[in-house]
Design an enzyme around this catalytic site. Structure first.
Site, PDB file in Angstrom:
ATOM      1  N   SER A 164       0.385  46.251  44.179  1.00 12.24           N
ATOM      2  CA  SER A 164      -0.954  46.509  44.723  1.00 12.24           C
ATOM      3  C   SER A 164      -2.012  45.959  43.783  1.00 12.24           C
ATOM      4  O   SER A 164      -1.804  45.882  42.570  1.00 12.24           O
ATOM      5  CB  SER A 164      -1.182  48.011  44.899  1.00 12.24           C
ATOM      6  OG  SER A 164      -1.427  48.628  43.646  1.00 12.24           O
ATOM      7  N   ASP A 165      -3.142  45.562  44.349  1.00 14.95           N
ATOM      8  CA  ASP A 165      -4.299  45.364  43.488  1.00 14.95           C
ATOM      9  C   ASP A 165      -4.716  46.743  42.980  1.00 14.95           C
ATOM     10  O   ASP A 165      -4.382  47.769  43.575  1.00 14.95           O
ATOM     11  CB  ASP A 165      -5.434  44.678  44.247  1.00 14.95           C
ATOM     12  CG  ASP A 165      -6.368  43.917  43.317  1.00 14.95           C
ATOM     13  OD1 ASP A 165      -6.375  44.214  42.099  1.00 14.95           O
ATOM     14  OD2 ASP A 165      -7.090  43.030  43.795  1.00 14.95           O
ATOM     15  N   TRP A 166      -5.446  46.760  41.875  1.00  9.46           N
ATOM     16  CA  TRP A 166      -5.744  48.023  41.189  1.00  9.46           C
ATOM     17  C   TRP A 166      -6.685  48.868  42.051  1.00  9.46           C
ATOM     18  O   TRP A 166      -7.853  48.542  42.231  1.00  9.46           O
ATOM     19  CB  TRP A 166      -6.336  47.729  39.824  1.00  9.46           C
ATOM     20  CG  TRP A 166      -5.325  47.621  38.727  1.00  9.46           C
ATOM     21  CD1 TRP A 166      -5.352  48.291  37.537  1.00  9.46           C
ATOM     22  CD2 TRP A 166      -4.136  46.818  38.688  1.00  9.46           C
ATOM     23  NE1 TRP A 166      -4.254  47.963  36.772  1.00  9.46           N
ATOM     24  CE2 TRP A 166      -3.488  47.065  37.451  1.00  9.46           C
ATOM     25  CE3 TRP A 166      -3.529  45.934  39.582  1.00  9.46           C
ATOM     26  CZ2 TRP A 166      -2.295  46.448  37.080  1.00  9.46           C
ATOM     27  CZ3 TRP A 166      -2.329  45.316  39.219  1.00  9.46           C
ATOM     28  CH2 TRP A 166      -1.727  45.571  37.996  1.00  9.46           C
TER      29      TRP A 166
END
Length: 737
Positions: free
Chosen positions: A263-265
């Site tokens: 995932s992106d943060w």
């Protein structure tokens, strides 16, 4: 604690020999990876499996200490290895040995149009990541340049899917030779920063498959990327970090991706969607306010305790969990448990010079009327450098790509070093912008200053009257609202009063060179008045030396634009049809496949300021007529085109020969032409070479969304060879039978 550790070790060594051999199967790097994965998986507890699917700190996730499986350590970013941060904070950990080499931004790499440069980039940055013992590099980025306002375009590889596809593959391969996974981002449709956390992209399947997915597909099928990062935005009203259609159907289904989806943060929003819709590892999520701030906040992530509770209650099975863990184990065995993993190197002269070489090849000479460039310092006694970007640090700011660089040569320093005592160099700021706080320093604040633009401009203009040549170094910067993550630009124009300054400088001194430091196209209302314009991008540690080598002729510029420079914002498809940035909930890609030069080619009343693929040289090139080895090709054949290119100037140079294909009659609307080949060829003065391109029916195909398949329709096509999308030298027709 020491006694407990000794006892554990003793009990392990006391195991019967056959048990020790069994235990070490997954540790044996000589065994096939899939065998090791299955062996490790069956030894793990449910809690250990769940723990591997989510972060334990800002940039790491747990291993399995009991089994000797190490942690995973990620690092930003695409242009250099980020400074170490504190375990639970974004701020720097104040290490003294984590200052990296800053490489050019990926727009600069794309502007080289040279796959050898992409390989050199990947090798160098991969070695830096490996030395710092990172096993996942969060990059490269391959989102398509849809609008020149996107604040993050500087991190990507331009507007054309073919160019991005060809450049990303060698980058990935060379990074991964270091035992470091390339995590290609941001999958997918992350083409703006404003509203990025929730905006839902409405795009037809043709545009999705023809424009926005090809570089990701190449990264998977040709680059064999070991990791993919999801994007923040939504598609089909599902967040892309857990998106059934993008992750399960296309990435893991159609393309057979066997790596890890990260995932992106903060890009995860729901536990069940994260379980079932293709996500493998969750990072940076902001859980609810009650749990934020606790010492074990990571246990509250969507794929942490909430997932474990669903498993223990029987509400979900371990089928999806085992798939996630298999992929994570595969990542571990490919990287930090790989056999003969090299040690890497960090902050070296070799890497700095690699970055300089890439920067030099990416610098684009946009305009050079009267051959003002290159400047001969022996004949130029008074040089005036104007512009904040001549001295401003560009390796800090901009978001997650901000770096703690070992050093950064500014344009002014590069110019001064190159001319030495041969000329007197004077500097005037001319304009100024708000300062940017360094992101790796806790509590850092940008210095506030009062700016008197009128005085700055007047001082620079007066000094210009006395100079033999003026180098104006301006453009954009890494401030919020410029080339910066998290926001988009508000207009196409240059900020901080630069347009007025440039106009007055060139009136005061006709020998004015405009040097643009940007990651985006900008408007140029002064373009007809300025003789020479250079696009130098964000060029990293050796930026100033690279620029000076081009300005003074030590290096012949050979970069070509990886995206179109429109005259006005309305000349861009996304803005002509009124769909940027959307209504904050949805954004419609009404232009479909007509992105960049594909849109520009359709316009009969306007031409680009500078076309896709444009770039000049200090020498000249002559093209012969392109020929084909056959007039008719069948679906199972290839066809080869040949063209002679000659250096007709007086010095060595490199030319990027570009092949475009035009479908003369199609059942669906198609672009006038599309890039399907390019070759960067080096020629000595007077030398000529034959450049060849071979294509198959894939280069003639379009995506039929009704059939959900690629289609190459029989009929007449044309191959066009040129120096840019707007400078076609010759063409040849052929038929697909």
């Amino acid at each position: 604690m020491k006694l407990k550790s000794i006892l554990v070790t003793a009990s392990f060594t006391a195991l019967p020999l056959f048990a020790q051999q069994q235990k070490q199967v997954y540790l044996d790097a000589s065994k096939p990876i899939e065998e090791r994965v299955e062996d490790a998986l069956k030894r793990m507890t449910l809690e250990e499996k769940v723990a591997m699917t989510h972060a334990q700190s800002k940039f790491s996730s747990p291993g399995v200490p009991r089994l000797g499986i190490p942690e995973n350590w990620m690092t930003d970013g695409p242009h250099g290895i980020r400074a170490e941060v504190l375990w639970d904070e974004w701020y720097g950990a104040s290490w003294t040995n984590d200052s990296c080499i800053a490489f050019p931004a990926l727009t600069a790499l794309a502007a080289t149009w040279n796959t050898d440069m992409a390989a050199l980039y990947g090798k160098s940055i991969g070695e830096e990541a490996r030395y710092r013992n990172k096993n996942v590099l969060l990059g490269p980025g391959v989102n398509i340049y849809r609008t020149p306002l996107n604040g993050r375009n500087f991190e990507y590889m331009g507007e054309d899917p073919f160019l991005a596809s060809k450049m990303v593959v060698p980058y990935i391969r060379e990074v991964q030779k270091n035992g470091v996974a390339a995590c290609v981002k941001h999958y997918a449709l992350n083409n703006q920063e404003i509203y990025r956390g929730h905006i839902n992209v409405e795009v037809d399947d043709r545009a999705l498959y023809e424009i926005y997915l090809p570089a990701f597909k190449a990264a998977v099928e040709e680059g064999h990327a070991w990791a993919i990062m999801g994007s923040y935005n939504q598609y089909k009203n599902e967040h892309c970090c857990h998106n059934q259609y993008l992750l399960n159907d296309i990435l893991k289904g159609e393309w057979g991706f066997d790596g890890v989806v990260i995932s992106d943060w903060g890009g995860v929003h729901d536990t069940k969607q994260a379980i079932f819709n293709g996500l493998d590892m969750e990072f940076g999520s902001w859980t609810n306010g009650m749990t934020w701030g606790k010492s074990n906040a990571y246990d509250y992530y969507y794929l942490a305790d909430p997932y474990l509770e669903l498993l223990k209650s029987g509400e979900v099975t371990d089928k999806e969990l085992n798939d996630k863990v298999r992929r994570i184990l595969r990542l571990v065995f490919r990287t930090n448990m790989a056999k003969d993993r090299p040690y890497g190197s960090f902050g070296t002269e070799e890497h700095a010079l690699a970055g300089r070489t890439i920067a030099q090849e990416g610098i684009v000479l946009l305009q050079n009327r009267g051959n003002l460039l290159p400047v001969d310092p022996a004949k130029t006694k008074r040089i005036l450098v104007v512009g904040e970007n001549a001295v401003k640090r560009m390796t800090i700011g901009g978001g997650s790509s901000s770096l703690k660089a070992k050093y950064e040569i500014s344009p002014l320093a590069g110019i001064e070093a190159r001319v030495g005592s041969a000329a007197n160099v004077m500097y005037m700021p001319g304009y100024a912008s708000p300062a940017v706080a360094e992101q790796d320093k806790k509590g850092a604040k940008a210095e506030e200053k009062v700016i008197d633009f009128d005085k700055l401009r007047a001082d620079a203009v007066n000094a210009a009257k006395e100079a033999d040549v003026v180098f104006f170094v301006g453009g954009l910067n890494k401030n919020d609202g410029q080339d910066c993550e998290g926001n988009d630009r508000s207009s196409l124009g240059l900020p901080y009063g630069q347009d007025k300054l440039i106009s007055e400088l060139v009136k005061a001194n006709p020998n004015t060179v405009v040097v643009l430091v940007t990651g985006n196209a900008v408007a140029m209302p002064w373009v007809k008045d300025v003789p020479s314009i250079v696009e130098t991008w964000y060029s990293g540690t050796e930026a100033g030396n690279a620029l000076a080598s081009v300005l003074f002729g030590d290096v012949n510029p050979s970069g070509k634009l990886p995206f179109t420079f429109p005259v006005r914002l309305e000349d861009n498809g996304a803005h002509a049809l009124g769909e940027h940035p959307g209504d904050s909930i949805n954004v419609k890609y009404n232009e479909g496949v007509f992105v960049g030069y594909r849109w520009a080619d359709k316009q009969k009343k306007s031409k680009p300021l500078f076309a896709f693929g444009h770039g000049l040289s200090y020498t000249t090139f002559a093209y012969g007529k392109v020929t084909a080895d056959k007039k008719v090709m069948t679906a199972d054949e290839s066809i080869t085109f040949s063209v002679t290119v000659k250096n007709t100037g007086s010095r060595e140079g490199q030319e990027v020969v570009q092949l475009y294909i035009s479908d003369k009659k199609s059942s669906l609307p198609r672009p006038v032409k599309e890039l399907k080949g390019f070759s960067k060829v080096k020629l000595a003065a007077g030398e000529e070479k034959v450049v060849t391109f071979s294509i198959t029916k894939d280069a003639l195909s379009f995506f039929d969304d009704a059939k959900h398949q690629w289609v190459a329709e029989p009929g007449r096509f044309e191959a066009l060879v040129g120096a840019s999308s707007a400078d076609i030298k010759s063409s040849v027709a052929f038929d697909l039978k």
